[in-house]
Design a protein around this motif. Structure first.
Motif, PDB file in Angstrom:
ATOM      1  N   TYR A  22     -15.914 -11.158 -34.191  1.00  0.00           N
ATOM      2  CA  TYR A  22     -16.957 -11.190 -35.073  1.00  0.00           C
ATOM      3  C   TYR A  22     -16.211 -11.982 -36.600  1.00  0.00           C
ATOM      4  CZ  TYR A  22     -19.818  -7.901 -32.492  1.00  0.00           C
ATOM      5  OH  TYR A  22     -20.311  -7.155 -31.303  1.00  0.00           O
ATOM      6  N   GLU A  23     -15.206 -11.289 -36.683  1.00  0.00           N
ATOM      7  CA  GLU A  23     -14.628 -11.634 -38.212  1.00  0.00           C
ATOM      8  C   GLU A  23     -14.124 -13.112 -37.586  1.00  0.00           C
ATOM      9  OE1 GLU A  23     -10.481 -10.601 -40.500  1.00  0.00           O
ATOM     10  OE2 GLU A  23     -11.282  -9.058 -39.009  1.00  0.00           O
ATOM     11  N   LEU A  24     -13.594 -13.449 -36.462  1.00  0.00           N
ATOM     12  CA  LEU A  24     -13.132 -14.916 -36.309  1.00  0.00           C
ATOM     13  C   LEU A  24     -14.525 -15.945 -36.466  1.00  0.00           C
ATOM     14  CD1 LEU A  24     -11.236 -16.948 -35.812  1.00  0.00           C
ATOM     15  CD2 LEU A  24     -11.552 -16.440 -33.335  1.00  0.00           C
ATOM     16  N   ALA A  25     -15.681 -15.588 -35.924  1.00  0.00           N
ATOM     17  CA  ALA A  25     -16.812 -16.343 -36.146  1.00  0.00           C
ATOM     18  C   ALA A  25     -17.256 -16.273 -37.668  1.00  0.00           C
ATOM     19  CB  ALA A  25     -17.927 -15.576 -35.296  1.00  0.00           C
ATOM     20  N   ARG A  26     -17.124 -15.475 -38.364  1.00  0.00           N
ATOM     21  CA  ARG A  26     -17.510 -15.428 -39.901  1.00  0.00           C
ATOM     22  C   ARG A  26     -16.367 -16.274 -40.585  1.00  0.00           C
ATOM     23  NH1 ARG A  26     -17.095 -10.340 -39.361  1.00  0.00           N
ATOM     24  NH2 ARG A  26     -19.050  -8.928 -39.084  1.00  0.00           N
ATOM     25  N   MET A  27     -15.229 -16.373 -40.250  1.00  0.00           N
ATOM     26  CA  MET A  27     -14.308 -17.273 -40.680  1.00  0.00           C
ATOM     27  C   MET A  27     -14.485 -18.565 -40.418  1.00  0.00           C
ATOM     28  SD  MET A  27     -10.501 -14.977 -40.530  1.00  0.00           S
ATOM     29  CE  MET A  27     -10.010 -15.981 -39.147  1.00  0.00           C
ATOM     30  N   GLN A  30     -17.650 -19.822 -42.181  1.00  0.00           N
ATOM     31  CA  GLN A  30     -17.578 -20.204 -43.478  1.00  0.00           C
ATOM     32  C   GLN A  30     -16.625 -21.451 -44.159  1.00  0.00           C
ATOM     33  OE1 GLN A  30     -15.918 -16.218 -44.985  1.00  0.00           O
ATOM     34  NE2 GLN A  30     -17.827 -15.276 -44.608  1.00  0.00           N
ATOM     35  N   HIS A  31     -15.965 -21.760 -43.158  1.00  0.00           N
ATOM     36  CA  HIS A  31     -15.037 -22.961 -43.475  1.00  0.00           C
ATOM     37  C   HIS A  31     -15.989 -24.311 -43.402  1.00  0.00           C
ATOM     38  CE1 HIS A  31     -11.990 -26.110 -43.348  1.00  0.00           C
ATOM     39  NE2 HIS A  31     -11.305 -25.132 -43.463  1.00  0.00           N
ATOM     40  N   PRO A  32     -16.156 -25.163 -44.553  1.00  0.00           N
ATOM     41  CA  PRO A  32     -16.910 -26.371 -44.630  1.00  0.00           C
ATOM     42  C   PRO A  32     -16.823 -27.158 -43.479  1.00  0.00           C
ATOM     43  CG  PRO A  32     -15.656 -26.057 -46.654  1.00  0.00           C
ATOM     44  CD  PRO A  32     -15.143 -24.893 -45.696  1.00  0.00           C
ATOM     45  N   GLN A  33     -15.485 -27.789 -43.019  1.00  0.00           N
ATOM     46  CA  GLN A  33     -15.247 -28.326 -41.924  1.00  0.00           C
ATOM     47  C   GLN A  33     -15.683 -27.967 -40.359  1.00  0.00           C
ATOM     48  OE1 GLN A  33     -11.280 -29.734 -42.590  1.00  0.00           O
ATOM     49  NE2 GLN A  33     -11.721 -31.062 -43.796  1.00  0.00           N
ATOM     50  N   LEU A  34     -15.932 -26.583 -40.467  1.00  0.00           N
ATOM     51  CA  LEU A  34     -16.089 -26.019 -39.046  1.00  0.00           C
ATOM     52  C   LEU A  34     -17.424 -25.197 -38.941  1.00  0.00           C
ATOM     53  CD1 LEU A  34     -12.732 -24.198 -38.726  1.00  0.00           C
ATOM     54  CD2 LEU A  34     -13.222 -26.262 -37.717  1.00  0.00           C
ATOM     55  N   ARG A  35     -18.316 -25.241 -40.048  1.00  0.00           N
ATOM     56  CA  ARG A  35     -19.423 -24.319 -39.775  1.00  0.00           C
ATOM     57  C   ARG A  35     -20.357 -24.988 -38.796  1.00  0.00           C
ATOM     58  NH1 ARG A  35     -21.273 -25.017 -45.999  1.00  0.00           N
ATOM     59  NH2 ARG A  35     -19.334 -23.696 -45.845  1.00  0.00           N
ATOM     60  N   HIS A  36     -20.459 -26.430 -38.335  1.00  0.00           N
ATOM     61  CA  HIS A  36     -21.116 -27.072 -37.562  1.00  0.00           C
ATOM     62  C   HIS A  36     -20.867 -26.618 -35.974  1.00  0.00           C
ATOM     63  CE1 HIS A  36     -17.347 -29.410 -37.041  1.00  0.00           C
ATOM     64  NE2 HIS A  36     -17.988 -29.919 -36.003  1.00  0.00           N
ATOM     65  N   ILE A  37     -19.704 -25.945 -35.895  1.00  0.00           N
ATOM     66  CA  ILE A  37     -19.341 -25.783 -34.484  1.00  0.00           C
ATOM     67  C   ILE A  37     -20.300 -24.756 -33.828  1.00  0.00           C
ATOM     68  CG2 ILE A  37     -17.440 -24.679 -33.048  1.00  0.00           C
ATOM     69  CD1 ILE A  37     -15.396 -25.900 -34.933  1.00  0.00           C
ATOM     70  N   ARG A  38     -20.537 -24.925 -32.628  1.00  0.00           N
ATOM     71  CA  ARG A  38     -21.650 -23.938 -32.003  1.00  0.00           C
ATOM     72  C   ARG A  38     -20.868 -22.829 -31.214  1.00  0.00           C
ATOM     73  NH1 ARG A  38     -26.143 -23.842 -31.119  1.00  0.00           N
ATOM     74  NH2 ARG A  38     -27.281 -22.732 -29.175  1.00  0.00           N
ATOM     75  N   LEU A  39     -20.985 -21.803 -31.719  1.00  0.00           N
ATOM     76  CA  LEU A  39     -20.169 -20.546 -31.275  1.00  0.00           C
ATOM     77  C   LEU A  39     -21.067 -19.702 -30.283  1.00  0.00           C
ATOM     78  CD1 LEU A  39     -18.811 -19.064 -34.446  1.00  0.00           C
ATOM     79  CD2 LEU A  39     -17.705 -20.444 -32.800  1.00  0.00           C
ATOM     80  N   ASP A  50     -24.859  -4.927 -30.473  1.00  0.00           N
ATOM     81  CA  ASP A  50     -23.970  -6.108 -30.277  1.00  0.00           C
ATOM     82  C   ASP A  50     -24.486  -7.484 -30.430  1.00  0.00           C
ATOM     83  OD1 ASP A  50     -21.722  -4.053 -29.778  1.00  0.00           O
ATOM     84  OD2 ASP A  50     -22.601  -3.988 -27.539  1.00  0.00           O
ATOM     85  N   ARG A  51     -25.519  -7.719 -29.934  1.00  0.00           N
ATOM     86  CA  ARG A  51     -26.256  -9.073 -30.051  1.00  0.00           C
ATOM     87  C   ARG A  51     -26.596  -9.235 -31.553  1.00  0.00           C
ATOM     88  NH1 ARG A  51     -27.861 -11.430 -25.109  1.00  0.00           N
ATOM     89  NH2 ARG A  51     -27.563  -9.794 -23.489  1.00  0.00           N
ATOM     90  N   ARG A  52     -27.096  -8.294 -32.259  1.00  0.00           N
ATOM     91  CA  ARG A  52     -27.487  -8.318 -33.884  1.00  0.00           C
ATOM     92  C   ARG A  52     -26.329  -8.629 -34.379  1.00  0.00           C
ATOM     93  NH1 ARG A  52     -26.622  -5.958 -37.861  1.00  0.00           N
ATOM     94  NH2 ARG A  52     -25.677  -4.196 -37.105  1.00  0.00           N
ATOM     95  N   ARG A  53     -25.324  -8.051 -34.320  1.00  0.00           N
ATOM     96  CA  ARG A  53     -24.025  -8.161 -34.911  1.00  0.00           C
ATOM     97  C   ARG A  53     -23.429  -9.727 -34.734  1.00  0.00           C
ATOM     98  NH1 ARG A  53     -19.516  -3.934 -34.013  1.00  0.00           N
ATOM     99  NH2 ARG A  53     -18.334  -5.089 -35.821  1.00  0.00           N
ATOM    100  N   ALA A  54     -23.564 -10.143 -33.524  1.00  0.00           N
ATOM    101  CA  ALA A  54     -23.123 -11.341 -33.110  1.00  0.00           C
ATOM    102  C   ALA A  54     -23.867 -12.548 -33.827  1.00  0.00           C
ATOM    103  CB  ALA A  54     -23.201 -11.758 -31.767  1.00  0.00           C
ATOM    104  N   LEU A  55     -25.215 -12.285 -33.903  1.00  0.00           N
ATOM    105  CA  LEU A  55     -25.950 -13.335 -34.832  1.00  0.00           C
ATOM    106  C   LEU A  55     -25.487 -13.307 -36.408  1.00  0.00           C
ATOM    107  CD1 LEU A  55     -28.270 -15.016 -35.175  1.00  0.00           C
ATOM    108  CD2 LEU A  55     -29.854 -13.168 -35.360  1.00  0.00           C
ATOM    109  N   GLU A  56     -25.570 -11.969 -36.739  1.00  0.00           N
ATOM    110  CA  GLU A  56     -25.087 -11.779 -38.208  1.00  0.00           C
ATOM    111  C   GLU A  56     -23.868 -12.416 -38.630  1.00  0.00           C
ATOM    112  OE1 GLU A  56     -25.310  -7.751 -39.128  1.00  0.00           O
ATOM    113  OE2 GLU A  56     -27.659  -7.840 -39.412  1.00  0.00           O
ATOM    114  N   ALA A  57     -22.864 -12.490 -37.467  1.00  0.00           N
ATOM    115  CA  ALA A  57     -21.474 -12.989 -37.804  1.00  0.00           C
ATOM    116  C   ALA A  57     -21.391 -14.427 -37.663  1.00  0.00           C
ATOM    117  CB  ALA A  57     -20.426 -12.316 -36.558  1.00  0.00           C
ATOM    118  N   GLY A  58     -22.464 -14.932 -37.109  1.00  0.00           N
ATOM    119  CA  GLY A  58     -22.322 -16.615 -37.106  1.00  0.00           C
ATOM    120  C   GLY A  58     -22.382 -17.244 -35.622  1.00  0.00           C
TER     121      GLY A  58
END
Length: 86
Positions: A22-27, A30-39, A50-58
């Motif tokens: 979750y923390e890694l997804a948020r990071m 939030q990075h301008p050069q990485l936000r387009h990556i599909r996670l 868990d599914r809700r938290r995953a969506l909220e984390a990005g």
């Protein structure tokens, strides 16, 4: 690594040592050069919370282990990052 390789998709476990997925997804999102990556979360955590938290984390998709290859391929190939496929 993501900045160096610039992947289109990252399949990521949530239960990681140290910083969790979750923390890694948020990071990443939030990075301008990485936000387009599909996670895509590929995890043993499969509750509605868990599914809700995953969506909220990005995360753009959430798969519970063991995922079927067809499901993984479909979520990795989905066209629009930011459009959840939970």
């Amino acid at each position: 690594m993501a900045l160096e390789h610039k992947p289109q998709v990252i399949v990521l476990d949530i239960g990681l040592p140290g910083a969790d997925g979750y923390e890694l997804a948020r990071m990443l999102k939030q990075h301008p050069q990485l936000r387009h990556i599909r996670l895509v979360a590929h995890t043993g955590y499969g509750s509605p919370e868990d599914r809700r938290r995953a969506l909220e984390a990005g995360f753009d998709a959430h798969l519970v282990k063991p995922a079927e290859l067809e499901d993984l391929e479909r979520r990795c190939a989905a066209s629009a990052p930011g459009r959840p496929l939970l």
